[in-house]
Motif scaffolding. Structure first.
Motif, PDB file in Angstrom:
ATOM      1  N   GLY A   1       0.806  -1.207   0.000  1.00  0.00           N
ATOM      2  CA  GLY A   1       0.000   0.000   0.000  1.00  0.00           C
ATOM      3  C   GLY A   1       0.843   1.261   0.000  1.00  0.00           C
ATOM      4  N   ARG A   2       0.195   2.379  -0.342  1.00  0.00           N
ATOM      5  CA  ARG A   2       0.917   3.645  -0.459  1.00  0.00           C
ATOM      6  C   ARG A   2       1.457   4.132   0.880  1.00  0.00           C
ATOM      7  N   SER A   3       0.687   3.940   1.949  1.00  0.00           N
ATOM      8  CA  SER A   3       1.144   4.432   3.248  1.00  0.00           C
ATOM      9  C   SER A   3       2.379   3.672   3.711  1.00  0.00           C
ATOM     10  N   THR A   4       2.429   2.366   3.455  1.00  0.00           N
ATOM     11  CA  THR A   4       3.607   1.578   3.822  1.00  0.00           C
ATOM     12  C   THR A   4       4.800   1.952   2.944  1.00  0.00           C
ATOM     13  N   ALA A   5       4.560   2.102   1.656  1.00  0.00           N
ATOM     14  CA  ALA A   5       5.641   2.473   0.740  1.00  0.00           C
ATOM     15  C   ALA A   5       6.238   3.831   1.106  1.00  0.00           C
ATOM     16  N   ARG A   6       5.388   4.736   1.593  1.00  0.00           N
ATOM     17  CA  ARG A   6       5.873   6.053   1.998  1.00  0.00           C
ATOM     18  C   ARG A   6       6.891   5.935   3.131  1.00  0.00           C
ATOM     19  N   VAL A   7       6.638   5.016   4.054  1.00  0.00           N
ATOM     20  CA  VAL A   7       7.566   4.816   5.167  1.00  0.00           C
ATOM     21  C   VAL A   7       8.886   4.235   4.662  1.00  0.00           C
TER      22      VAL A   7
ATOM     23  N   LEU B   1       4.757  -0.979  14.561  1.00  0.00           N
ATOM     24  CA  LEU B   1       5.317   0.372  14.524  1.00  0.00           C
ATOM     25  C   LEU B   1       6.403   0.558  13.464  1.00  0.00           C
ATOM     26  N   VAL B   2       6.849  -0.511  12.853  1.00  0.00           N
ATOM     27  CA  VAL B   2       7.842  -0.386  11.788  1.00  0.00           C
ATOM     28  C   VAL B   2       7.275   0.404  10.608  1.00  0.00           C
ATOM     29  N   THR B   3       5.981   0.280  10.372  1.00  0.00           N
ATOM     30  CA  THR B   3       5.374   0.982   9.229  1.00  0.00           C
ATOM     31  C   THR B   3       4.149   1.809   9.602  1.00  0.00           C
ATOM     32  N   HIS B   4       3.549   1.565  10.782  1.00  0.00           N
ATOM     33  CA  HIS B   4       2.295   2.221  11.127  1.00  0.00           C
ATOM     34  C   HIS B   4       2.366   2.797  12.536  1.00  0.00           C
ATOM     35  N   ALA B   5       2.455   4.108  12.630  1.00  0.00           N
ATOM     36  CA  ALA B   5       2.643   4.761  13.927  1.00  0.00           C
ATOM     37  C   ALA B   5       1.344   5.069  14.649  1.00  0.00           C
ATOM     38  N   ASP B   6       0.231   5.063  13.943  1.00  0.00           N
ATOM     39  CA  ASP B   6      -1.030   5.401  14.589  1.00  0.00           C
ATOM     40  C   ASP B   6      -1.363   4.375  15.670  1.00  0.00           C
ATOM     41  N   PRO B   7      -1.708   4.823  16.897  1.00  0.00           N
ATOM     42  CA  PRO B   7      -2.004   3.868  17.976  1.00  0.00           C
ATOM     43  C   PRO B   7      -3.197   2.982  17.688  1.00  0.00           C
ATOM     44  N   ARG B   8      -4.086   3.429  16.813  1.00  0.00           N
ATOM     45  CA  ARG B   8      -5.213   2.568  16.444  1.00  0.00           C
ATOM     46  C   ARG B   8      -4.727   1.348  15.663  1.00  0.00           C
ATOM     47  N   SER B   9      -3.700   1.545  14.842  1.00  0.00           N
ATOM     48  CA  SER B   9      -3.121   0.417  14.111  1.00  0.00           C
ATOM     49  C   SER B   9      -2.438  -0.547  15.078  1.00  0.00           C
ATOM     50  N   THR B  10      -1.702   0.015  16.044  1.00  0.00           N
ATOM     51  CA  THR B  10      -1.043  -0.827  17.043  1.00  0.00           C
ATOM     52  C   THR B  10      -2.060  -1.619  17.832  1.00  0.00           C
ATOM     53  N   ALA B  11      -3.111  -0.956  18.283  1.00  0.00           N
ATOM     54  CA  ALA B  11      -4.133  -1.628  19.084  1.00  0.00           C
ATOM     55  C   ALA B  11      -4.779  -2.776  18.310  1.00  0.00           C
ATOM     56  N   ALA B  12      -5.061  -2.554  17.037  1.00  0.00           N
ATOM     57  CA  ALA B  12      -5.662  -3.613  16.220  1.00  0.00           C
ATOM     58  C   ALA B  12      -4.725  -4.811  16.099  1.00  0.00           C
ATOM     59  N   CYS B  13      -3.428  -4.536  15.902  1.00  0.00           N
ATOM     60  CA  CYS B  13      -2.451  -5.618  15.778  1.00  0.00           C
ATOM     61  C   CYS B  13      -2.315  -6.396  17.083  1.00  0.00           C
ATOM     62  N   VAL B  14      -2.321  -5.686  18.201  1.00  0.00           N
ATOM     63  CA  VAL B  14      -2.242  -6.357  19.502  1.00  0.00           C
ATOM     64  C   VAL B  14      -3.457  -7.250  19.706  1.00  0.00           C
TER      65      VAL B  14
ATOM     66  N   ALA C   1       6.317   9.750   8.824  1.00  0.00           N
ATOM     67  CA  ALA C   1       5.372   9.574   7.721  1.00  0.00           C
ATOM     68  C   ALA C   1       3.941   9.773   8.195  1.00  0.00           C
ATOM     69  N   TRP C   2       3.659   9.368   9.416  1.00  0.00           N
ATOM     70  CA  TRP C   2       2.325   9.558   9.999  1.00  0.00           C
ATOM     71  C   TRP C   2       2.080  11.033  10.293  1.00  0.00           C
ATOM     72  N   ASP C   3       3.094  11.726  10.804  1.00  0.00           N
ATOM     73  CA  ASP C   3       2.972  13.153  11.092  1.00  0.00           C
ATOM     74  C   ASP C   3       2.619  13.942   9.831  1.00  0.00           C
ATOM     75  N   VAL C   4       3.208  13.554   8.693  1.00  0.00           N
ATOM     76  CA  VAL C   4       2.969  14.255   7.427  1.00  0.00           C
ATOM     77  C   VAL C   4       1.491  14.216   7.056  1.00  0.00           C
ATOM     78  N   THR C   5       0.803  13.147   7.414  1.00  0.00           N
ATOM     79  CA  THR C   5      -0.625  13.019   7.086  1.00  0.00           C
ATOM     80  C   THR C   5      -1.516  13.762   8.072  1.00  0.00           C
ATOM     81  N   GLY C   6      -0.924  14.436   9.055  1.00  0.00           N
ATOM     82  CA  GLY C   6      -1.724  15.086  10.077  1.00  0.00           C
ATOM     83  C   GLY C   6      -2.207  14.132  11.147  1.00  0.00           C
ATOM     84  N   ARG C   7      -1.562  12.971  11.221  1.00  0.00           N
ATOM     85  CA  ARG C   7      -1.927  11.952  12.206  1.00  0.00           C
ATOM     86  C   ARG C   7      -3.402  11.551  12.114  1.00  0.00           C
TER      87      ARG C   7
END
Length: 225
Positions: free
Chosen positions: A108-114, A167-180, A131-137
């Motif tokens: 995906g584009r968001s992963t490729a951006r990282v 967190l290697v590619t997705h800094a948003d805590p919602r992404s982390t929570a889903a993975c956990v 990369a997450w900051d650039v999107t306005g979080r």
């Protein structure tokens, strides 16, 4: 069924589900029991050979390779963020040559951006954060979720492993929570089997909740009116 068989079933199930999803996604008129002829062929799916899996499974394999012990018979290793970043970038460039790939497909584009961040290999978590900051979080894509099942294999370290890889590619805590949540559910099912699914789902959600609460208290989540 012993735990080793369950782990094999987990990996094969992820790959099979991925392949079926690629062949049939976005079509609501398919029958309940699928046949090979039901596979959809279009411009998107033409990137893969019929019956293939996608980058979902490829990235899960990269995680597994980070965790495999260096000596056969030893316990699984803790996944390392820089090691996974290196394997992910190598896959992105050449795929799995042993399977006839010439490059990774489907990222995906968001992963490729990282991965395009200059210091991705040296400090992947920081690169993902920028990369997450650039999107306005405001983006919490699910690109890390597709590989999260592999981080449920070390029962005493599930949350730590899931967070490290997410967190290697997705800094948003919602992404982390889903993975956990997914990793915790996988871990519980590997130990007990799919018994009492409501209880297992409750435990998985409880494991994920602190990651959202902690980040909300720190004020790092975007505020919406």
């Amino acid at each position: 069924m012993d735990r080793a068989d369950r782990v094999r079933g987990l990996v094969l199930g992820c790959a099979l589900g991925d392949a079926v999803g690629l062949a049939t996604e976005c079509d609501k008129g398919l029958p309940g029991w699928l046949q090979p002829s039901d596979a959809i062929r279009d411009a998107h799916r033409s990137k893969w050979i019929p019956g293939d899996w996608t980058d979902d499974t490829d990235q899960l394999v990269c995680v597994l390779r980070c965790m495999l012990p260096e000596v056969e018979g030893r316990p699984l290793r803790a996944p390392n963020a820089c090691d996974f970043a290196q394997k992910l970038l190598a896959w992105h460039k050449v795929g799995f040559p042993e399977l006839g790939d010439s490059g990774g497909c489907g990222m995906g584009r968001s992963t490729a951006r990282v991965l395009d961040e200059p210091d991705f290999l040296r400090a992947p978590h920081a690169a993902a954060r920028r990369a997450w900051d650039v999107t306005g979080r405001c983006m919490a894509p699910n690109g890390a979720l597709m590989r999260a099942a592999a981080t449920g294999l070390r029962p005493d370290h599930v949350e730590e492993d899931a967070k490290t890889i997410a967190l290697v590619t997705h800094a948003d805590p919602r992404s982390t929570a889903a993975c956990v949540a997914v990793a915790k559910l996988v871990s519980l099912m590997l130990e007990t089997g799919p018994r009492g699914i409501d209880r297992l789902l409750s435990e998985a959600c409880a494991a994920a909740e602190p990651y959202l609460i902690e980040e909300s208290l720190l004020g790092t989540l975007p505020q919406h009116s």
